[in-house]
Scaffold this active site. Structure first.
Site: not given
Length: 422
Positions: A21-22, A26, A91, A162-163, A304, A377, A403
């Site tokens: 997902k990350s 991107r 987020g 948060s990054s 996570d 999660r 989600k």
């Protein structure tokens, strides 16, 4: 909210891990900022990914969705001068899109669901105040209205909130007229997520100079280059099956990249530290353990995977400490409280601290009725807990897995997991 009954059973088989997902977030953003056509393969349409797709479409990108891939043309991105972006409960979408939406003069409204409005945005508000960008927001709910344009310059950003703030700026700043610098003002957590952003930017033709994660220098007037991209498998989702293997199930994971920059790959190292054995054969990875032992887990770089690692720790010999994980309290729910509450109902021995958990290992877990806290999660962690419980576990809100991992229950059953609708 529907409930699901999980009947204790041994998982056995091979599971194809869904796309990261990350990395999908991107790739979609970079492709949609490129003046040309890109194809993004290996996509799963989780609610978070759909939110980012719709956000980029609201800014003018053309996106065609097929079964497991996207065709994206960013030629018209930035032509919208007034739009609304619904982040749902993502987020990443929110914090990535705020700077991206202000590459050009814009009047944009951000809305969302759940606890998203409770997540801090002060880093952006400070930038808005400094640059004269006007904004209005409501407390406790996401309804943020912004008018203005981001200007190149020097951005001082804390690294321990948060990054995602840093990544959002990294996406936007290369397209501004002048050069910019991001200065990190505190210890940087979730470095792995920054690495993913830098890797994706490079893939799409953007150059950022990284000075030891303390400063990032970004030349302006750069251009994203259209690029075809395949999204690798997700370690944050794989962690549930990695822990399942460590707890006695026989699960082979397909599609993981052992050279991945994903920070959640650290789950493998942590499980090995706890006494698990990781083996690889062809493109399959398996984790097994005769028993687990306690360890200390730093949650700052892999937040996570902490809920499911807490499950592993609850059945490990000795006392495990999870620390530097305070950010878990501002996710979809307070994940530290949720894990402690629900696993304790099943017989685990957990104590919350300000920034983590102290977990005293027990020999077995019981069944019972528990809550997912409307958090994907937590729901998936409890599903894996059912494979080593003595009696049935009943979970509420089973739909919340959509989600991030819409096919979770399907994969769980394909591995032999036994469920009954309540």
């Amino acid at each position: 909210m529907s409930q699901i009954k999980l009947i204790p059973t041994h998982l056995n088989g091979t599971v194809a891990i869904p796309p990261s997902k990350s990395m999908a977030h991107r790739a979609i953003i970079c492709a949609a900022l490129a003046k040309g056509k890109s194809r993004i393969d290996h996509i799963e349409y989780s609610q978070d990914i759909l939110a980012t797709m719709e956000a980029m479409k609201a800014l003018g990108a053309h996106i065609e969705a097929y079964e497991d891939y996207l065709l994206i043309d960013g030629t018209s991105t930035g032509t919208s001068r007034q739009c609304e972006i619904d982040c749902k409960e993502s987020g990443s979408t929110l914090r990535f899109m705020v700077p991206v939406s202000l590459i050009h003069e814009n009047h944009v409204r951000f809305i969302g669901e759940g606890n998203l409005g409770k997540r801090p945005l002060n880093v952006f508000y400070d930038i808005f105040d400094e640059q004269g960008i006007t904004y209005q927001y409501q407390k406790e709910t996401l309804d943020l209205k912004i008018r203005g344009q981001l200007k190149a310059g020097e951005f001082k950003v804390p690294g321990n909130v948060s990054s995602q703030f840093i990544s959002g700026l990294l996406f936007a700043l290369p397209l501004l007229e002048g050069d910019s610098k991001i200065i990190i003002t505190s210890s940087l957590e979730s470095i792995g997520y920054i690495d993913l952003t830098l890797q994706m930017l490079e893939t799409f033709g953007i150059r950022v100079v990284n000075h030891h994660y303390q400063e990032f220098h970004i030349a302006g007037r750069q251009r994203y280059q259209a690029h075809d991209y395949y999204v690798e498998a997700d370690y944050s989702q794989a962690a549930f099956y990695l822990v399942a293997g460590a707890l006695g199930n026989s699960v082979a994971l397909k599609g993981l990249n052992l050279d991945s920059l994903q920070g959640d790959k650290e789950a493998l190292d942590i499980l090995e530290r706890m006494g698990a054995k990781v083996t690889q054969a062809n493109d399959l990875i398996m984790v097994e353990a005769k028993s687990l032992k306690a360890t200390t887990i730093d949650g700052s770089q892999c937040p996570d995977v902490i809920p499911v690692l807490a499950l592993a720790a609850s059945l490990a010999e000795g006392t495990t400490k999870i620390e530097h994980a305070e950010r878990l309290r501002i996710k979809e729910c307070d994940r530290l409280a949720a894990v402690a509450s629900e696993l304790s109902k099943l017989g685990a021995k957990m104590t919350e601290t300000k920034d983590g958990l102290i977990i005293e290992g027990v020999s077995q877990l019981q069944g019972g009725q528990v809550s997912a806290w409307a958090d994907h999660r937590i729901a998936m962690t409890l599903a894996i807990a059912s494979t080593c419980a003595q009696t049935d576990i009943i979970i509420d809100n089973k739909e919340c897995v959509k989600k991030s991992y819409p096919s979770f229950w399907q994969d769980f059953k394909q591995l032999g997991g036994m469920t009954n609708e309540c």
